[in-house]
Each structure stands twice: as C-alpha cells, then as structure tokens.
Design an enzyme around this catalytic site. Structure first.
Site, mmCIF file in Angstrom:
data_model
loop_
_atom_site.group_PDB
_atom_site.id
_atom_site.type_symbol
_atom_site.label_atom_id
_atom_site.label_comp_id
_atom_site.label_asym_id
_atom_site.label_seq_id
_atom_site.Cartn_x
_atom_site.Cartn_y
_atom_site.Cartn_z
ATOM 1 N N PRO A 95 26.583 37.340 38.472
ATOM 2 C CA PRO A 95 25.292 37.897 38.781
ATOM 3 C C PRO A 95 24.141 38.269 37.596
ATOM 4 O O PRO A 95 24.770 38.513 36.643
ATOM 5 C CB PRO A 95 25.832 39.424 39.122
ATOM 6 C CG PRO A 95 27.243 39.430 39.041
ATOM 7 C CD PRO A 95 27.591 38.526 38.111
ATOM 8 N N GLU A 96 23.077 38.103 37.867
ATOM 9 C CA GLU A 96 21.872 38.309 36.999
ATOM 10 C C GLU A 96 21.499 39.493 37.541
ATOM 11 O O GLU A 96 21.850 40.140 38.425
ATOM 12 C CB GLU A 96 21.041 36.975 36.981
ATOM 13 C CG GLU A 96 21.596 35.833 36.760
ATOM 14 C CD GLU A 96 20.387 34.783 36.844
ATOM 15 O OE1 GLU A 96 19.341 34.809 36.625
ATOM 16 O OE2 GLU A 96 21.131 33.546 37.207
ATOM 17 N N ARG A 114 37.586 34.549 37.424
ATOM 18 C CA ARG A 114 37.847 33.968 36.220
ATOM 19 C C ARG A 114 38.160 34.937 35.098
ATOM 20 O O ARG A 114 38.380 34.565 33.868
ATOM 21 C CB ARG A 114 36.409 33.117 35.826
ATOM 22 C CG ARG A 114 36.217 32.093 36.508
ATOM 23 C CD ARG A 114 34.834 31.230 36.354
ATOM 24 N NE ARG A 114 34.924 30.724 34.987
ATOM 25 C CZ ARG A 114 33.669 29.983 34.679
ATOM 26 N NH1 ARG A 114 32.835 29.738 35.123
ATOM 27 N NH2 ARG A 114 33.912 29.460 33.472
ATOM 28 N N HIS A 119 42.877 38.250 43.364
ATOM 29 C CA HIS A 119 42.136 38.270 41.977
ATOM 30 C C HIS A 119 41.456 39.793 42.011
ATOM 31 O O HIS A 119 40.627 39.963 40.911
ATOM 32 C CB HIS A 119 40.934 37.302 41.941
ATOM 33 C CG HIS A 119 41.493 36.063 41.882
ATOM 34 N ND1 HIS A 119 42.450 35.526 40.848
ATOM 35 C CD2 HIS A 119 41.400 34.912 42.948
ATOM 36 C CE1 HIS A 119 42.580 34.016 41.446
ATOM 37 N NE2 HIS A 119 41.845 33.736 42.676
#
Length: 273
Positions: free
Chosen positions: A2-3, A111, A93
DNA sequence: ACTAACCTGTAA
DNA sequence: TTACAGGTTAGT
C-alpha cells in the site's frame, strides 16, 4: 503494497469498526511481526488497552491507545489489516490477532515484511521511523514552493527522489509513475533540474493522483485489500503503471519501461520530457 | 547511487 | 527455472 491512498483507505475502513474498542487479548502467531518497547513485551503492553483513534502518516498507521501507548503499523508490500465482527480462524498468513471487545483484528502478510510496534505516544514522533518522514502531500501546507525547495539539492532522478520518504511521505512506485505522467516529466530527469513550471505541474499531479486514488479506494493491482477485505478500483484508471510496451492512452506511442532506483518505471517518451 | 536482504507467490 | 512484485534498510 500500500501507498498513501491504500493506507488511508485502510485507516478509514478500520476506524469505523475498532474506534473505542478494547483489546482484550493479543495472539502473536509469528513473533518477528511485533516490536516490543524496551523490556516490555508487545502483548503485555497492549492487552487491556482501548483504541482511541487511528491516524496516518505517510504509509504508516498510528493507533492511539489509552494509558499513553500507541501502535505503529507498516504494511510494506503485502501486509493486510482485516476486521472481523465475529471470531475467525486465522488464515494461512496471519501473524497477529487482536481480540477486541467486539470482533477481531487480524494482521496478515504473505511476504512477512510488515511490522507493528508498540511505543509510548509521546515518543512516536521522535524515536521512530516517523521522525525522518517528509511532508504530507495532501496537507494544506504542502505547496509547490515547499516541493521545489526539497528537490533543488537532489542530484538523483526525480523518480528516485519521489520514492524517498524523507523528501515526501506516501508516494510509492505506482503513484510516483502516475504523478510524473500527469506532470509530463520524464522519470530519469535529475530532481534539481526541474523548472518552476515543472515543479508546479508535478505538485498538482501528485495531489491529483493521490486524491483520485483515495476516491477510488486504492489500487488493487494484485494483493491490496481494505480492512473489510474489499478491493480498490484505481487500477482501472492507471495511465502508465503496469502498462509497459502498451500504447500511451494519450498519444498512442508505446510506453517505455526502465529500471530506476531498483524499481520498474513506466513512462511515455513522447508525453514526458 | 546501486545491490542485497528480508519473504512468498505467481506468471513468464 | 527465473524474474518480478504497492517497501525499506543496511550494506558496499
């Protein structure tokens, strides 16, 4: 992932659910996801705290808790914060589960780059990564003059400079490319070489593209989801990001792709100079 | 000023 | 199998 527009969307969707709720239990499934405060463990400090508010600074989320504590969250590439109104089995996750006075908040991250740290509220601006962040591009005090002042000393490419969170907080690879396209500026130009006119256009391009991103509830190019698990819509409006070798939507020339500051960069060599 | 590192998944 | 992915940091 996300930005600024995605983090802002997560903030807004999350706040509706968790503002005012109490964290009754903390379950850390993957210990590296949390950062303790000195000798006090994350779960120790956070258990029993009330969530008073959630703010955003750049790509960080700041949870203000009671008793003088705060949480600082960064999603990095694939982090997600998901609110569930009922008890929920953690998915594959999920690394952190907050049980709340109503429902649960899960932090998951494929990740494993994202982090959540606990820090005293009065320390968060001085002794955290927030201290070095540049100005907020959507605040009223972010003027073209201010932007220009922060670029004049930079000999790096304008693309690399825009990605530097110390120069400006919140732009990432998507919105940097999109802002440069809107401003008609080639990404490999040295930041210090931009004219006043170009800085003005870049300033407008940055604000326009970020506001448009927020209006569309973010870009779900692949992994991004808001706190309700919903996708954003801005991917449909992207002009250059992810469109290398496809025709420019403005002039039809094939968009070029290059690597700048270690990131894939797409631009139109006809519309941008 | 680049590159590797941190990780896993997916697409070429 | 390799390359690459909305990020940041610590190394050359």
């Amino acid at each position: 992932m996300p930005e600024l527009p995605e983090v802002e969307t997560i903030r807004r969707t999350l706040m509706k659910h968790v503002s005012g709720l109490v964290i009754s239990k903390v379950n850390v499934l993957w210990p590296a996801v949390v950062q303790n405060w000195q000798e006090r463990t994350f779960a120790d400090v956070v258990t029993g705290r009330k969530i008073n508010s959630i703010e955003r600074r750049g790509k960080y989320l700041l949870f203000t808790l009671d008793e003088g504590w705060s949480l600082l969250a960064h999603m990095r590439m694939t982090g997600r914060l998901n609110y569930y109104p009922d008890e929920q089995t953690p998915e594959r996750h999920t690394h952190l589960v907050f049980s709340l006075s109503q429902g649960e908040l899960h932090f998951s991250d494929v990740r494993k780059f994202g982090r959540i740290q606990v820090i005293p509220t009065d320390m968060r601006l001085t002794s955290s990564s927030l201290a070095k962040l540049g100005p907020e591009p959507l605040e009223p005090d972010f003027t073209a003059d201010l932007l220009g002042g922060r670029l004049t000393s930079k000999k790096l490419s304008i693309k690399a400079t825009l990605l530097d969170q110390r120069v400006l907080a919140g732009l990432g690879n998507i919105y940097a490319d999109e802002a440069l396209f809107r401003a008609g500026i080639a990404p490999e130009r040295k930041a210090c070489s931009l004219s006043t006119e170009e800085i003005f256009k870049l300033h407008g391009g940055i604000q326009d593209v970020l506001n448009a991103g927020i209006s569309s509830k973010g870009t779900s190019f692949r992994d991004y989801r808001d706190a309700n698990g919903q996708k954003g819509n801005f991917q449909a409006l992207l002009q250059v990001y992810g469109r290398g070798n496809e025709p420019c939507l403005h002039c039809g020339k094939l968009l070029e792709k290059l690597r700048l500051a270690g990131r894939t960069t797409v631009f139109c060599s006809h519309c941008q100079s």
